[in-house]
Motif scaffolding. Structure first.
Motif: not given
Length: 435
Positions: A185-189, A263-269, A275-277, A291-296
């Motif tokens: 659910n971070v928005g990869k697709s 590596l996609m991250l969710d901006a809200l979380n 993610d570090l794993h 690193i891509v911070v999505n939902k910015w």
């Protein structure tokens, strides 16, 4: 393709001990990240020059009590799906249990190679007890004692028999492979759809290697590469604990087979343990990373500027800070092409070769500016340096007393290398060797 070996079996048969023994010789690769204790589920090993990855399916459950039968069944199922070879571990002291029978039933139905490993065979009486395990119908058992290590050599010989030596890293199509990884659910697709978008015809689908990663050839705006979406990194309806296990396991193969990982991250979380794993897996495999911070677009900008947010991420990813960080929104397509440009730049950084003469000029300067501190009254002289012929940048520095070079100096050299030769987004290795 890397070879993946999974160790399955019920609790307390010695899976983790065998796992530690298989990867023990290569301690450097299992860096414990502080706070991530259950991280020891995945490691790399090699035997007679053949490298493979080992997965301990038992390393994930919190306590022995909470592994119920369903849990073990699940672990076996995923091992059958994901691994190339399965080591099925049983315990000579307890003999065949009902659970062992059930696991054996599942394993007999698979096409994959299964090796039956009988553990705790540490005296002559127990050697005779091994014959009982022929009843599982999985061929000749191999007896070992994972505590003392006896028998592990024969096990490894048997294990790597079908693996080829993989000296050629990039095979098949000689174009960059970019893999998008991250938690569910971070928005990869959405990112892939934004990239590939309407112009589906430019994209030729390549049959996926696993059932879940989707490979797409991307060829436009002067770029040509294969993009792999690991969006199928989980099955629905699993509990969170499991979810982590599955997504890590699925990511492993995708990461091992890529050149650069987004590596996609969710901006809200923000950046979380999971993610570090994943970042740790990327670094261990020495792949490029962006690193891509999505939902910015959903973040209130007044309290969180990009600069502050970037600082937070850098703190968490330390000591590897030299990573491009891009803030995007896959929905509004904001800065989507920037992601591609960065990924291709990291690919270029990762594949660059630095000539020995240029490297040695650099060494002169850097060492003159700050020579290695003397240790125990001995002076260290760095003579010359060269880039090693590996698929990811690594450098050998030849000196008279390599054993006296301390970590801070190693980091100084690494930082200077990064400053001089664009190595952004690329994990590098620096070795000090005797002349």
């Amino acid at each position: 393709m890397g070879n993946i070996v999974a160790i399955v079996g019920r609790p307390n048969v010695g899976k983790s001990t065998l796992f530690n023994r298989l990867i023990g010789q290569r301690k450097a690769i299992i860096d414990e990240i502080s706070g991530v204790t259950r991280d020891r589920i995945y490691g790399k090993s090699d035997w007679n020059g053949i490298e493979f990855s080992v997965i301990d399916t038992g390393g994930w459950a919190t306590t022995a009590e909470d592994i119920f039968e369903a849990e073990i069944r699940k672990q076996v199922t995923i091992a059958i799906d994901e691994a190339d070879v399965i080591l099925f571990m049983v315990d000579v002291a307890t003999g065949i249990t009902e659970m062992d029978n059930e696991v054996a039933n599942m394993l007999r139905r698979t096409e994959k190679r299964v090796i039956l490993v009988v553990n705790k065979v540490d005296n002559h009486i127990r050697v005779h007890d091994v014959y009982e395990f022929y009843n599982l119908g999985l061929g000749d058992p191999i007896s070992i004692s994972s505590v003392s290590g006896s028998g592990t050599g024969e096990l490894l010989d048997e294990l790597v028999k079908t693996f080829e030596k993989h000296d050629f890293e990039e095979e098949s199509l000689d174009i960059p492979r970019i893999t998008i990884v991250g938690r569910p659910n971070v928005g990869k697709s959405s990112l892939i759809n934004a990239l590939v978008g309407e112009e589906r015809n430019i994209v030729t689908a390549i049959a996926g290697t696993t059932r879940d990663s989707i490979h797409t050839r991307y060829n436009k705006f002067g770029h040509d590469f294969i993009i792999v979406d690991t969006a199928g990194l989980r099955k629905k309806g699993k509990v969170t604990e499991d979810l982590e296990f599955y997504s890590v396991l699925r990511s492993i193969r995708a990461i091992e087979n890529s050149d650069v990982c987004i590596l996609m991250l969710d901006a809200l979380n923000g950046i979380e343990a999971q993610d570090l794993h994943i970042l740790n897996l990327i670094v261990r495999n020495r792949k490029g990373v962006v690193i891509v911070v999505n939902k910015w677009d959903l973040v209130e900008k007044d309290n969180k500027t990009t600069a502050e947010y970037t600082e937070v991420i850098k703190k968490r990813t330390a000591p590897f800070n030299d990573i491009p960080i891009i803030f995007t929104s896959a929905l509004t397509k904001q800065r989507i092409l920037k992601v591609l440009e960065e990924a291709m730049q990291v690919y270029a950084n990762r594949t660059q070769r630095i000539t020995t003469s240029v490297l040695n000029e650099f060494i002169q300067e850097v060492v003159d500016a700050y020579p290695p501190p003397a240790y125990k009254g001995k002076y260290i002289k760095i003579k010359y340096a060269t880039q090693l012929p590996t698929h990811a940048p690594s450098f050998a520095f030849f000196c008279n007393l390599p054993q006296y070079i301390r970590d801070p100096y190693r980091r100084y050299i690494e930082n200077k290398l990064r400053e001089r030769f664009d190595l952004k987004g690329v994990p590098i290795q620096v070795f000090f060797r005797k002349k």
